[in-house]
Design an enzyme around this catalytic site. Structure first.
Site, PDB file in Angstrom:
ATOM      1  CG  ASP A  27     -17.187 -16.018  18.861  1.00 37.01           C
ATOM      2  OD1 ASP A  27     -17.425 -15.942  17.650  1.00 37.01           O
ATOM      3  OD2 ASP A  27     -17.743 -15.292  19.706  1.00 37.01           O
ATOM      4  CG  ASP A  83     -17.289  -6.823  16.258  1.00 38.61           C
ATOM      5  OD1 ASP A  83     -18.064  -7.777  16.132  1.00 38.61           O
ATOM      6  OD2 ASP A  83     -16.091  -6.866  15.917  1.00 38.61           O
TER       7      ASP A  83
HETATM    8  O1  1PR Z   1     -11.173  -7.466  13.949  1.00 42.08           O
HETATM    9  O2  1PR Z   1     -10.775  -8.578  11.766  1.00 42.08           O
HETATM   10  O3  1PR Z   1      -9.545  -9.304  13.799  1.00 42.08           O
HETATM   11  O4  1PR Z   1     -11.954  -9.772  13.520  1.00 42.08           O
HETATM   12  C1  1PR Z   1     -12.214 -10.241  14.801  1.00 42.08           C
HETATM   13  C2  1PR Z   1     -13.510 -10.990  14.754  1.00 42.08           C
HETATM   14  O5  1PR Z   1     -13.693 -11.621  16.013  1.00 42.08           O
HETATM   15  C3  1PR Z   1     -14.702 -10.093  14.502  1.00 42.08           C
HETATM   16  O6  1PR Z   1     -15.567 -10.721  13.596  1.00 42.08           O
HETATM   17  C4  1PR Z   1     -15.374  -9.975  15.876  1.00 42.08           C
HETATM   18  O7  1PR Z   1     -16.791  -9.964  15.740  1.00 42.08           O
HETATM   19  C5  1PR Z   1     -14.940 -11.256  16.555  1.00 42.08           C
HETATM   20  N1  1PR Z   1     -14.732 -11.075  18.017  1.00 42.08           N
HETATM   21  C6  1PR Z   1     -13.715 -10.403  18.576  1.00 42.08           C
HETATM   22  N2  1PR Z   1     -13.816 -10.500  19.930  1.00 42.08           N
HETATM   23  C7  1PR Z   1     -14.906 -11.224  20.205  1.00 42.08           C
HETATM   24  C8  1PR Z   1     -15.389 -11.606  21.532  1.00 42.08           C
HETATM   25  O8  1PR Z   1     -16.454 -12.207  21.695  1.00 42.08           O
HETATM   26  N3  1PR Z   1     -14.656 -11.247  22.562  1.00 42.08           N
HETATM   27  N4  1PR Z   1     -16.560 -12.328  18.852  1.00 42.08           N
HETATM   28  C9  1PR Z   1     -15.485 -11.593  18.997  1.00 42.08           C
HETATM   29  C10 1PR Z   1     -17.627 -11.873  18.286  1.00 42.08           C
HETATM   30  C11 1PR Z   1     -19.793 -12.248  18.147  1.00 42.08           C
HETATM   31  C12 1PR Z   1     -20.591 -13.121  17.348  1.00 42.08           C
HETATM   32  C13 1PR Z   1     -21.292 -14.104  18.235  1.00 42.08           C
HETATM   33  C14 1PR Z   1     -22.698 -13.610  18.143  1.00 42.08           C
HETATM   34  C15 1PR Z   1     -23.722 -14.605  18.518  1.00 42.08           C
HETATM   35  N5  1PR Z   1     -18.544 -12.835  18.425  1.00 42.08           N
HETATM   36  O9  1PR Z   1     -20.040 -13.649  16.250  1.00 42.08           O
HETATM   37  O10 1PR Z   1     -21.021 -15.351  17.770  1.00 42.08           O
HETATM   38  O11 1PR Z   1     -22.803 -12.440  18.950  1.00 42.08           O
HETATM   39  O12 1PR Z   1     -23.627 -14.928  19.843  1.00 42.08           O
HETATM   40  P1  1PR Z   1     -24.908 -15.410  20.669  1.00 42.08           P
HETATM   41  O13 1PR Z   1     -25.770 -16.184  19.723  1.00 42.08           O
HETATM   42  O14 1PR Z   1     -24.339 -16.299  21.733  1.00 42.08           O
HETATM   43  O15 1PR Z   1     -25.573 -14.187  21.222  1.00 42.08           O
HETATM   44  P2  1PR Z   1     -10.800  -8.712  13.252  1.00 42.08           P
END
Ligand code: 1PR
Length: 478
Positions: free
Chosen positions: A175, A333
């Site tokens: 991320d 999500d």
């Molecule tokens: O909506 O097209 O602009 O895409 C935004 C992207 O950014 C989406 O794929 C969304 O999942 C991601 N995103 C947005 N905000 C966050 C955040 O964390 N605040 N991250 C975010 C999402 C989730 C996973 C993470 C897993 C594994 N991250 O990808 O890496 O949950 O984590 P873990 O192994 O530590 O539990 P758009």
């Protein structure tokens, strides 16, 4: 083929190949050697090899596109595949050519995915491979090196590899966002909250994206994903550092790269309109193999379910039409919402393994947009089915409740979604120990498992995950 025909290259290529000049076709570069392909109606190929390129049949239980690592069955020694028998190489395609008596003399290896298909062909100095050597790690690089050595090949006895299924993939996710100083950093949230709970409340910084991606490649990651988590509010093409991250990463990382965040149509401050296809194209040109769409896919699915009409204008449709379904991932999500009875909501529910706080036995999974900030009136199940129809080739299935918790994947959710679609599903969020990976592969039909926190904090190395899966008799690439 249209482009090759228009500029006269088709004829030139046929002459070149018939003169046994050194040639290496990759993926479509193999398919166009055949008589025709059923992709986009019946398209005539160069016609050098007998056979028609057809679609994998998902009715015999395989997920299409075929995405991931399979071992080759070498059928003759073609020089460039020396030592590759039994090793995993990376495929990403929905169409394939089938071995027959008529094309037998060309075939140098096959692969099994639902049926036996042609993985590579060779005659003299002419080679073509269905897999991607440039994305197949060291094994793939050795194939390219042997082709470039361009010595004349002398036939040796072929080494036969053992039969192989599609390996389960282990994916490292980064991320990425700008920190408060404007530097692009890898961050990681707890249930999507990426700020430190300190007085300064700064963005958690877990390292530099290019360096970490390179490390994960060396450690054996089968794929690396970058999610630009604030892309929804910034214009991604304004985010040149992200494009640079892709360029630098792809110089040293030879497994597939996925990039997501902010992929949508956009009009900048000067009134210049950018289509999501233009945004995605820039990512592909910078080294991405797949793009991942989050928020925009939710809006597209909602509109499709409401109207029943595929407009062709959503980012999902635009990009998959040009680059193919296999290049488009939809990142979901969802957040768990407990209910007492399935009839309480219009969305598909599951009976949960662990009841909710008030003893609720069911839950539905509400999709969100803008990094989990806004819940939408659509469930993960409904979204998954709609985006498959709109052209998604794969689903990245996160779970806000489990993100960063290290307590395991949400098996109920992953089972629900992976049984709803015929495209591959990547299980994400919640991995804490190696056993969580074997659990998700045993209990669900997930094709891949993704983790972030445990890799960034160096709690569980990727090779330990792979060793554990092998011990549990789950096929992985080593
Ligand atoms: O909506 O097209 O602009 O895409 C935004 C992207 O950014 C989406 O794929 C969304 O999942 C991601 N995103 C947005 N905000 C966050 C955040 O964390 N605040 N991250 C975010 C999402 C989730 C996973 C993470 C897993 C594994 N991250 O990808 O890496 O949950 O984590 P873990 O192994 O530590 O539990 P758009």
């Amino acid at each position: 083929m249209d482009v090759l025909n228009q500029n006269g290259m088709a004829e030139a290529l046929c002459t070149y190949i018939e003169n046994d000049r050194p040639f290496l076709g990759i993926c479509l570069g193999l398919q166009l050697l055949f008589e025709s392909s059923e992709e986009k109606g019946l398209v005539k190929g160069l016609g050098l090899i007998p056979g028609v390129v057809g679609r994998f049949d998902s009715s015999n239980g395989v997920r299409v596109p075929h995405i991931g690592w399979n071992a080759l069955q070498i059928t003759k020694d073609s020089g460039i595949l020396e030592d590759v028998g039994g090793q995993h190489v990376y495929f990403v395609h929905s169409y394939r050519a089938i071995p027959s008596n008529a094309n037998q003399e060309w075939i140098s290896s096959t692969c099994n995915y639902g049926d036996n298909f042609i993985a590579s062909v060779q005659r003299g100095n002419v080679h073509a491979v269905q897999f991607h050597p440039e994305k197949s790690g060291d094994v793939g690089l050795s194939v390219l090196a042997r082709f470039l050595q361009s010595k004349s090949y002398t036939a040796k006895k072929a080494t036969k590899g053992k039969a192989s299924k599609l390996a389960k993939r282990v994916i490292a996710c980064l991320d990425v966002r700008a920190n408060d100083n404007g530097d692009l950093v890898v961050t990681k949230g707890d249930q999507y909250d990426v700020r430190e709970h300190t007085k300064e409340n700064e963005v958690r910084n877990l390292g530099k994206p290019v360096e970490l991606a390179r490390q994960y490649y060396k450690d054996g990651a089968d794929e690396v994903s970058f999610l630009n988590i604030t892309g929804f509010r910034d214009f991604p093409l304004g985010d040149l550092p992200m494009l640079e991250v892709l360029r630098y990463t792809s110089e040293n990382v030879f497994v597939p790269l996925t990039v997501g965040g902010g992929i949508r149509d956009f009009t900048d401050g000067n009134g210049r309109h950018y289509s999501s296809l233009e945004v995605a194209s820039e990512y592909f040109r910078s080294g991405a193999d797949k793009v991942s769409i989050g928020s925009d896919a939710v809006y597209a699915a909602e509109a499709y379910i409401r109207t029943g009409v595929k407009t062709g204008n959503s980012s999902l449709e635009q990009i998959s039409r040009v680059y193919g379904n296999q290049a488009v991932v939809v990142s979901i999500d969802p957040r768990r919402v407990y209910v007492r009875n399935p009839g309480d909501v219009e969305f598909k529910t599951v009976r949960v393994a662990n009841p909710g706080p008030a003893g609720e036995e069911y839950a539905w999974y509400q999709c969100t947009v803008n990094g989990g900030r806004e819940g939408r009136p659509i469930g993960a199940y409904e979204l998954a089915k709609a985006v498959e129809e709109l052209g998604a080739g794969e689903i990245l299935l996160n779970c806000i409740d489990c993100d960063g918790q290290g307590k395991g994947f949400d098996i109920d959710l992953i089972e629900l979604v992976s049984n709803a679609v015929t495209i591959p599903v990547i299980a994400s969020s919640g991995a804490g120990v190696v056993e969580h990976f074997s659990e998700v592969f045993r209990k669900t039909n997930a094709s891949a498992a993704l983790a972030a926190g445990i890799f960034h904090r160096k709690e569980v190395p990727i090779h330990s995950v792979k060793e554990h899966l092998l011990k549990e008799s789950i096929e992985v690439r080593v």
